[in-house]
Design a protein around this motif. Structure first.
Motif, PDB file in Angstrom:
ATOM      1  N   PHE A 125       0.927  -1.198  -0.147  1.00 51.65           N
ATOM      2  CA  PHE A 125       0.257   0.435  -0.187  1.00 51.65           C
ATOM      3  C   PHE A 125       0.847   0.993   0.243  1.00 51.65           C
ATOM      4  O   PHE A 125       2.142   1.185   0.108  1.00 51.65           O
ATOM      5  CB  PHE A 125      -0.663   0.438   1.348  1.00 51.65           C
ATOM      6  CG  PHE A 125      -1.580  -0.985   1.416  1.00 51.65           C
ATOM      7  CD1 PHE A 125      -2.943  -1.148   0.016  1.00 51.65           C
ATOM      8  CD2 PHE A 125      -1.983  -2.059   2.370  1.00 51.65           C
ATOM      9  CE1 PHE A 125      -3.571  -1.756  -0.317  1.00 51.65           C
ATOM     10  CE2 PHE A 125      -3.169  -2.734   2.270  1.00 51.65           C
ATOM     11  CZ  PHE A 125      -4.125  -3.209   1.052  1.00 51.65           C
ATOM     12  N   LYS A 126       0.278   2.564  -0.216  1.00 50.56           N
ATOM     13  CA  LYS A 126       1.136   3.819  -0.853  1.00 50.56           C
ATOM     14  C   LYS A 126       1.893   4.398   0.959  1.00 50.56           C
ATOM     15  O   LYS A 126       3.380   4.814   0.774  1.00 50.56           O
ATOM     16  CB  LYS A 126       0.260   4.665  -0.984  1.00 50.56           C
ATOM     17  CG  LYS A 126      -0.826   5.092  -0.054  1.00 50.56           C
ATOM     18  CD  LYS A 126      -1.909   6.655   0.076  1.00 50.56           C
ATOM     19  CE  LYS A 126      -2.675   7.114   0.195  1.00 50.56           C
ATOM     20  NZ  LYS A 126      -3.317   8.247  -0.969  1.00 50.56           N
ATOM     21  N   GLY A 127       1.234   3.998   2.362  1.00 51.39           N
ATOM     22  CA  GLY A 127       2.109   3.950   3.287  1.00 51.39           C
ATOM     23  C   GLY A 127       3.414   2.903   3.262  1.00 51.39           C
ATOM     24  O   GLY A 127       4.077   3.153   4.399  1.00 51.39           O
ATOM     25  N   GLY A 128       3.187   1.999   3.300  1.00 50.03           N
ATOM     26  CA  GLY A 128       3.794   0.700   2.907  1.00 50.03           C
ATOM     27  C   GLY A 128       3.316  -0.052   3.806  1.00 50.03           C
ATOM     28  O   GLY A 128       4.278  -0.840   4.790  1.00 50.03           O
ATOM     29  N   GLY A 129       2.173   0.293   4.210  1.00 51.06           N
ATOM     30  CA  GLY A 129       1.751  -1.507   4.549  1.00 51.06           C
ATOM     31  C   GLY A 129       1.850  -2.670   3.686  1.00 51.06           C
ATOM     32  O   GLY A 129       1.236  -2.383   2.430  1.00 51.06           O
ATOM     33  N   LEU A 130       1.354  -3.340   4.329  1.00 51.60           N
ATOM     34  CA  LEU A 130       1.081  -4.366   4.061  1.00 51.60           C
ATOM     35  C   LEU A 130      -0.066  -4.800   3.706  1.00 51.60           C
ATOM     36  O   LEU A 130      -1.125  -4.595   4.195  1.00 51.60           O
ATOM     37  CB  LEU A 130       2.180  -6.450   4.451  1.00 51.60           C
ATOM     38  CG  LEU A 130       3.610  -5.000   5.203  1.00 51.60           C
ATOM     39  CD1 LEU A 130       4.101  -6.810   5.501  1.00 51.60           C
ATOM     40  CD2 LEU A 130       4.059  -5.173   3.640  1.00 51.60           C
ATOM     41  N   CYS A 131      -0.312  -6.695   2.779  1.00 50.33           N
ATOM     42  CA  CYS A 131      -1.420  -6.503   2.167  1.00 50.33           C
ATOM     43  C   CYS A 131      -2.452  -7.533   3.751  1.00 50.33           C
ATOM     44  O   CYS A 131      -1.656  -8.433   3.673  1.00 50.33           O
ATOM     45  CB  CYS A 131      -1.794  -7.536   1.310  1.00 50.33           C
ATOM     46  SG  CYS A 131      -1.060  -6.814  -0.200  1.00 50.33           S
ATOM     47  N   PRO A 132      -2.886  -7.017   3.777  1.00 50.73           N
ATOM     48  CA  PRO A 132      -4.263  -7.796   5.147  1.00 50.73           C
ATOM     49  C   PRO A 132      -4.266  -9.257   5.319  1.00 50.73           C
ATOM     50  O   PRO A 132      -3.626 -10.066   6.902  1.00 50.73           O
ATOM     51  CB  PRO A 132      -5.634  -7.566   5.665  1.00 50.73           C
ATOM     52  CG  PRO A 132      -5.548  -6.080   4.484  1.00 50.73           C
ATOM     53  CD  PRO A 132      -4.445  -5.918   3.762  1.00 50.73           C
ATOM     54  N   GLY A 133      -4.191  -9.998   4.531  1.00 50.25           N
ATOM     55  CA  GLY A 133      -4.369 -11.262   4.311  1.00 50.25           C
ATOM     56  C   GLY A 133      -3.472 -11.698   3.755  1.00 50.25           C
ATOM     57  O   GLY A 133      -3.183 -13.823   3.958  1.00 50.25           O
TER      58      GLY A 133
END
Length: 112
Positions: A58-66
């Protein structure tokens, strides 16, 4: 003309080890800004599972929840470090096309 998904797959395949790209960035690269969500949908195609989707965040560096655990493990194996908030340091690891050498011999200039 290549389909949207085919264009997405070409970009994802080019993300080098140890670097990441965002869904929105990929949409922008293929000339389809504001279609980041559809880049994510493209990742669900079984025909694309061989691609390095773990390098897309994600744009802030977050990872995919799944699949945070697997994505974290894969990125760490490539040397990517995370912030205290468990996000990728985008200033350090975000890939920009052209900032790394070609990863595929087909990208190299022809020599005669």
């Amino acid at each position: 003309m290549k389909s949207f998904n085919e264009q997405v797959y070409e970009v994802v395949a080019r993300i080098p080890k140890g670097r990441v790209a965002t869904y929105g960035q990929i949409a922008q690269i293929i000339g389809r800004p504001r279609m980041a969500r559809f880049v994510g949908y493209a990742s669900n195609n079984k025909n694309s599972w061989h691609l390095p989707w773990h390098r897309v965040v994600f744009k802030g560096g977050g990872l995919c929840p799944g699949w945070i655990k697997d994505q974290t493990k894969s990125l760490r194996a490539e040397g990517v470090k995370f912030t205290k908030d468990k996000e990728v340091d985008m200033k350090k690891y975000q890939w920009t096309p052209g900032d790394t050498p070609p990863q595929d011999h087909r990208d190299l200039p022809l020599k005669f």
